[in-house]
Design a protein around this motif. Structure first.
Motif, short mmCIF file in Angstrom:
data_model
loop_
_atom_site.label_atom_id
_atom_site.label_comp_id
_atom_site.label_asym_id
_atom_site.label_seq_id
_atom_site.Cartn_x
_atom_site.Cartn_y
_atom_site.Cartn_z
N SER A 196 0.72 -1.54 -0.17
CA SER A 196 -0.07 -0.31 0.04
C SER A 196 1.07 1.13 -0.40
CB SER A 196 -0.81 -0.31 1.45
OG SER A 196 -0.07 -0.43 2.45
N GLY A 197 0.11 2.42 -0.55
CA GLY A 197 0.96 3.87 -0.20
C GLY A 197 1.42 4.14 -1.48
N LEU A 198 1.28 3.35 -2.77
CA LEU A 198 2.02 3.82 -4.06
C LEU A 198 1.64 5.14 -4.49
CD1 LEU A 198 3.64 0.47 -5.02
CD2 LEU A 198 5.30 2.50 -4.69
N SER A 199 1.55 5.79 -4.95
CA SER A 199 1.39 6.32 -5.70
C SER A 199 0.43 6.20 -7.64
CB SER A 199 1.31 8.33 -6.62
OG SER A 199 2.16 8.56 -5.32
N ASP A 200 -0.52 6.49 -7.74
CA ASP A 200 -1.01 5.78 -9.03
C ASP A 200 -0.61 6.12 -10.12
OD1 ASP A 200 -4.27 5.60 -8.56
OD2 ASP A 200 -3.69 8.05 -8.23
N ILE A 201 0.52 7.20 -10.45
CA ILE A 201 1.95 6.91 -11.48
C ILE A 201 3.26 7.68 -10.61
CG2 ILE A 201 3.18 8.70 -13.16
CD1 ILE A 201 0.28 9.55 -14.25
N LYS A 260 10.01 -7.14 -10.21
CA LYS A 260 8.21 -6.91 -9.45
C LYS A 260 7.47 -6.41 -10.46
CE LYS A 260 11.53 -5.63 -5.11
NZ LYS A 260 11.54 -6.87 -4.88
N ALA A 261 8.01 -7.06 -11.72
CA ALA A 261 6.95 -6.67 -13.30
C ALA A 261 5.32 -6.45 -12.54
CB ALA A 261 7.52 -7.28 -14.43
N ASP A 262 4.82 -7.76 -11.56
CA ASP A 262 3.07 -8.46 -10.89
C ASP A 262 2.78 -7.08 -10.12
OD1 ASP A 262 5.89 -9.52 -8.94
OD2 ASP A 262 4.18 -10.24 -8.54
N LYS A 263 4.15 -6.56 -9.97
CA LYS A 263 3.50 -5.61 -8.73
C LYS A 263 2.98 -3.92 -9.72
CE LYS A 263 3.73 -7.55 -5.54
NZ LYS A 263 3.30 -8.66 -4.68
N PHE A 264 3.54 -4.24 -10.38
CA PHE A 264 2.83 -2.56 -12.21
C PHE A 264 2.07 -3.26 -13.09
CE2 PHE A 264 6.43 -1.86 -9.88
CZ PHE A 264 6.90 -0.76 -8.83
N GLN A 280 -1.51 -1.54 -7.46
CA GLN A 280 -2.21 -0.53 -6.32
C GLN A 280 -3.05 0.47 -7.12
OE1 GLN A 280 0.17 0.52 -3.17
NE2 GLN A 280 1.66 -0.98 -3.04
N SER A 281 -3.10 1.34 -8.00
CA SER A 281 -3.40 2.40 -8.08
C SER A 281 -5.10 2.14 -8.59
CB SER A 281 -3.56 2.83 -10.45
OG SER A 281 -4.28 3.88 -10.52
N LYS A 282 -5.91 3.31 -7.90
CA LYS A 282 -7.23 2.62 -8.24
C LYS A 282 -7.59 3.59 -9.10
CE LYS A 282 -7.31 4.15 -2.61
NZ LYS A 282 -7.75 5.02 -1.90
N HIS A 283 -7.05 4.01 -9.44
CA HIS A 283 -7.84 4.07 -11.05
C HIS A 283 -6.88 4.34 -11.81
CE1 HIS A 283 -11.04 6.51 -9.05
NE2 HIS A 283 -10.07 7.05 -9.01
N PRO A 284 -6.82 2.84 -12.38
CA PRO A 284 -5.37 1.93 -13.44
C PRO A 284 -5.54 3.03 -15.07
CG PRO A 284 -6.66 0.73 -12.78
CD PRO A 284 -6.84 2.04 -12.19
N LYS A 285 -6.54 2.92 -15.29
CA LYS A 285 -6.54 3.43 -16.77
C LYS A 285 -7.09 4.76 -16.59
CE LYS A 285 -9.96 -0.13 -18.61
NZ LYS A 285 -8.83 -0.94 -18.99
N GLU A 286 -6.95 5.60 -16.00
CA GLU A 286 -6.69 7.26 -16.03
C GLU A 286 -5.48 7.42 -15.66
OE1 GLU A 286 -11.23 6.04 -15.32
OE2 GLU A 286 -9.09 5.60 -14.44
N ALA A 287 -5.26 6.66 -14.78
CA ALA A 287 -3.50 6.80 -14.61
C ALA A 287 -2.37 6.63 -15.77
CB ALA A 287 -2.97 6.14 -13.30
#
Length: 430
Positions: free
Chosen positions: A90-95, A109-113, A317-324
């Motif tokens: 937790s705690g990462l920014s959208d970008i 750690k590509a599976d985290k992105f 972790q982004s809540k808005h990945p497409k918008e990011a």
């Protein structure tokens, strides 16, 4: 020193807010939804990306989006926060911006992105960038980073010191000197014979790093296997640099130290490996009294290379990945890369941006009105392919080999220092 951290020579503190919506620092987490229903996107960067005016511009064009900028002064601090938050979940920014020296750790750690081929705009493909730039951010078919800037390599040199040593100092004349690393070090011998007290280059590590970055294989092979003790090209580069040290060609200055900074003013060395971002460092440290004495040439030993640059990633972790991803794609589009270059000198990695008159017509009065935009655009095209990088590549280069080469400059035997480097690399890779 990590590539982008070294790009500006000093760690810059947080600047004033980008807009009323902007914030400083890298703490916090991905955005959500504001009280008035807007999508909130957080963008975590470090040093200078040239986004101060771009983020408000994006908000204006997208009234349903609020952008919160989190800017850290030091690249090291930014990436330490990044890896801590990946581990915490937790705690990462959208970008999240990622500097190339840390990219191998992120790719492990590509599976985290998010795979940007899956969530990004359909018309934004890897071929938007130079091929080697996109290849660097691809792992097992997952494209996790949109390219921002790059650091194509050229060579800077002191014209007055060349002339004092009887070496040609004009752009055509220096091409033979900088044709290969063998011709480069041979010219260093001639320079030392004529000048005596002046060094040919600033430090062994700065030259070695540029040489290694040119190789098809560096510290790791394509299967992520550490090959420090078996890669003949790496050992050849080491032998050439340490032989030059033994002949007095190195000024033995630790890059970005106070002594190194002063060395530019005092003409302590005649040549400097110069990725595009280094021009600003040279001008700042050498000072106005040395304007016109420094020159930059597109003749670089054994062809082109790259040293520096970053990427924009979208963590899962982004809540808005497409918008990011849409924002990241917009920030790295040709038009915005040119604006960032104009604002902060971040050299574009976009194919289309490299043909822009705004870039190609850029000159440097400090370097004799050389068309530096066109020069580095051509250098960027000379990079053949992305070099395989392993999880500890950045640490091995910045910590292990730099320290071993400094030890050679301080009197440690070449064999003992090589053993130190190999053992240090093996330890770092565990």
């Amino acid at each position: 020193m990590p590539y982008r951290s070294s790009r500006w020579a000093i760690a810059l503190a947080c600047t004033a807010a980008l807009a009323a919506s902007a914030a400083c620092g890298s703490s916090g987490s991905s955005g959500g939804t504001t009280a008035d229903g807007k999508i909130e996107l957080t963008v975590a960067t470090f040093n200078e990306f040239g986004y101060e005016d771009l983020l408000p511009e994006y908000e204006k064009a997208h009234p349903n989006v609020k952008v919160v900028a989190r800017k850290t002064g030091k690249a090291d601090d930014h990436h330490q926060n990044l890896f801590t938050k990946i581990a915490a979940g937790s705690g990462l920014s959208d970008i999240e911006a990622v500097e190339e020296g840390y990219l191998p750790q992120v790719l492990s750690k590509a599976d985290k992105f998010n795979n940007l081929l899956e969530i990004g705009p359909a018309d934004v493909k890897p071929d938007r960038w130079l091929a080697w730039k996109s290849e660097s951010a691809t792992k097992n078919g997952s494209f996790i980073g949109y390219g921002t800037d790059i650091g194509p390599l050229a060579m800077c040199y002191r014209k007055d010191l060349f002339e004092a040593a009887g070496l040609p100092s004009d752009p055509a004349g220096v091409k033979a000197i900088f044709a290969t690393w063998d011709s480069y070090f041979a010219a260093g011998e001639q320079f030392k014979a004529k000048t005596g007290d002046k060094a040919w280059f600033d430090s062994a590590a700065q030259v070695f790093n540029a040489m290694v970055n040119q190789e098809k294989v560096g510290y790791y092979d394509a299967s992520d296997k550490l090959v420090v003790d078996t890669n003949p090209d790496l050992k050849s580069d080491w032998d050439k640099v340490t032989a030059a040290v033994a002949k007095g060609q190195s000024a033995k200055l630790v890059a970005f130290s106070n002594e190194w900074n002063t060395g530019f003013k005092n003409a302590a060395f005649a040549t400097k490996t110069c990725p595009s971002w280094m021009l600003g460092v040279v001008e700042k440290q050498a000072g106005p009294e040395n304007a016109g004495k420094w020159a930059v040439t597109d003749a670089f030993p054994d062809g082109g290379g790259n040293w520096g640059g970053s990427f924009l990633t979208v963590p899962k972790q982004s809540k808005h990945p497409k918008e990011a991803a849409e924002l990241a794609a917009w920030l790295t589009a040709p038009e915005q890369q040119i604006k960032a270059f104009t604002a902060k000198g971040t050299f574009p990695s976009q194919v289309q941006a490299l043909t822009s008159p705004a870039l190609l017509d850029q000159t440097s009065a400090y370097f004799g009105d050389t068309k530096v935009g066109a020069l580095f655009a051509e250098q960027a095209k000379k990079v053949p392919a992305a070099q395989p990088k392993g999880p500890a590549s950045g640490t091995i280069q910045d910590k292990v080999f730099n320290s071993a080469l400094q030890a050679v400059e301080q009197g440690t035997s070449v064999d003992d220092a090589w053993k130190q480097a190999v053992e240090g690399a093996q330890k770092a890779a565990k």
